[in-house]
Motif scaffolding. Structure first.
Motif, short mmCIF file in Angstrom:
data_model
loop_
_atom_site.label_atom_id
_atom_site.label_comp_id
_atom_site.label_asym_id
_atom_site.label_seq_id
_atom_site.Cartn_x
_atom_site.Cartn_y
_atom_site.Cartn_z
N HIS A 107 0.87 -1.18 0.00
CA HIS A 107 0.00 0.00 0.00
C HIS A 107 0.90 1.23 0.00
O HIS A 107 1.85 1.30 0.81
CB HIS A 107 -0.88 0.04 1.25
N GLN A 108 0.63 2.18 -0.86
CA GLN A 108 1.41 3.42 -0.87
C GLN A 108 0.81 4.39 0.14
O GLN A 108 -0.36 4.75 0.05
CB GLN A 108 1.43 4.03 -2.27
N MET A 109 1.62 4.76 1.12
CA MET A 109 1.19 5.62 2.21
C MET A 109 2.05 6.87 2.21
O MET A 109 3.08 6.91 1.55
CB MET A 109 1.33 4.86 3.54
N PRO A 110 1.66 7.91 2.96
CA PRO A 110 2.47 9.13 3.01
C PRO A 110 3.92 8.88 3.44
O PRO A 110 4.82 9.60 3.06
CB PRO A 110 1.74 10.01 4.03
N TRP A 111 4.16 7.84 4.24
CA TRP A 111 5.51 7.54 4.71
C TRP A 111 6.24 6.56 3.80
O TRP A 111 7.38 6.21 4.05
CB TRP A 111 5.49 6.99 6.14
N GLY A 112 5.60 6.08 2.74
CA GLY A 112 6.23 5.13 1.82
C GLY A 112 5.38 3.89 1.67
O GLY A 112 4.18 3.89 1.92
N ASP A 131 3.92 -4.61 8.04
CA ASP A 131 5.30 -4.30 8.45
C ASP A 131 5.28 -3.17 9.48
O ASP A 131 4.23 -2.61 9.78
CB ASP A 131 6.18 -3.97 7.23
N ARG A 132 6.43 -2.82 9.98
CA ARG A 132 6.52 -1.83 11.06
C ARG A 132 6.54 -0.37 10.57
O ARG A 132 6.66 0.54 11.39
CB ARG A 132 7.79 -2.10 11.88
N SER A 133 6.38 -0.16 9.27
CA SER A 133 6.52 1.21 8.74
C SER A 133 5.62 2.26 9.39
O SER A 133 6.06 3.40 9.57
CB SER A 133 6.36 1.21 7.21
N PRO A 134 4.37 1.96 9.79
CA PRO A 134 3.56 3.01 10.43
C PRO A 134 4.07 3.43 11.81
O PRO A 134 3.67 4.46 12.33
CB PRO A 134 2.18 2.37 10.57
N LEU A 135 4.94 2.63 12.39
CA LEU A 135 5.43 2.92 13.74
C LEU A 135 6.68 3.79 13.74
O LEU A 135 7.12 4.24 14.79
CB LEU A 135 5.74 1.61 14.47
N ARG A 136 7.24 4.02 12.57
CA ARG A 136 8.49 4.78 12.50
C ARG A 136 8.24 6.26 12.42
O ARG A 136 7.31 6.77 11.97
CB ARG A 136 9.31 4.32 11.30
#
Length: 136
Positions: A107-112, A131-136
């Motif tokens: 999924h393409q999100m504002p953070w990548g 994955d952990r990307s929303p937590l960064r």
């Protein structure tokens, strides 16, 4: 609430967790241990504490005398979110143990890019795994 993270004068900030109502606590403990690699923290028979990667959650067997302790019977309004290093493997393990899964996709999100999929466990609870990307 002050900037210190304290609520109501407590010395430690609150911890949020979930308690899942299940028809058979023993079967649920066994399933979550096998399917998700959960560790059993404690078990009182109809109520148990489990942990996945240090994140505690709890199980409570249906209690017919209390309408707040009723199983979702396939319908739940809460989704449990899991953030991990291998969402594909996490979902695959749950599906192999009997969960109904949805593919892990990008999924393409504002953070990548965020990889996320999910499953519904045999007790009717919905899980999103990413994955952990929303937590960064």
């Amino acid at each position: 609430m002050s900037g210190s993270g304290r609520l109501g004068g407590m010395s430690e900030p609150p911890v949020i967790s979930v308690m899942l109502i299940v028809p058979d606590a023993g079967a649920a403990v066994a399933w979550y241990r096998t399917a998700l690699g959960a560790t059993e923290l404690w078990n009182l028979g109809g109520v148990a504490g489990l942990s996945i990667g240090g994140a505690a959650f709890f199980l409570h067997q249906v209690n017919p005398a209390n309408p707040a302790e009723d199983s979702p019977d396939g319908v739940t309004h809460v989704r449990v979110e899991v953030f991990c290093d291998d969402p594909d493997g996490f979902v695959e393990r749950a599906v192999a143990a009997g969960a109904v899964g949805s593919a892990v996709v990008d999924h393409q999100m504002p953070w990548g890019t965020h990889r996320q999929g999910g499953f519904t466990d045999p007790f009717g609870h919905k899980w999103s795994v990413g994955d952990r990307s929303p937590l960064r």
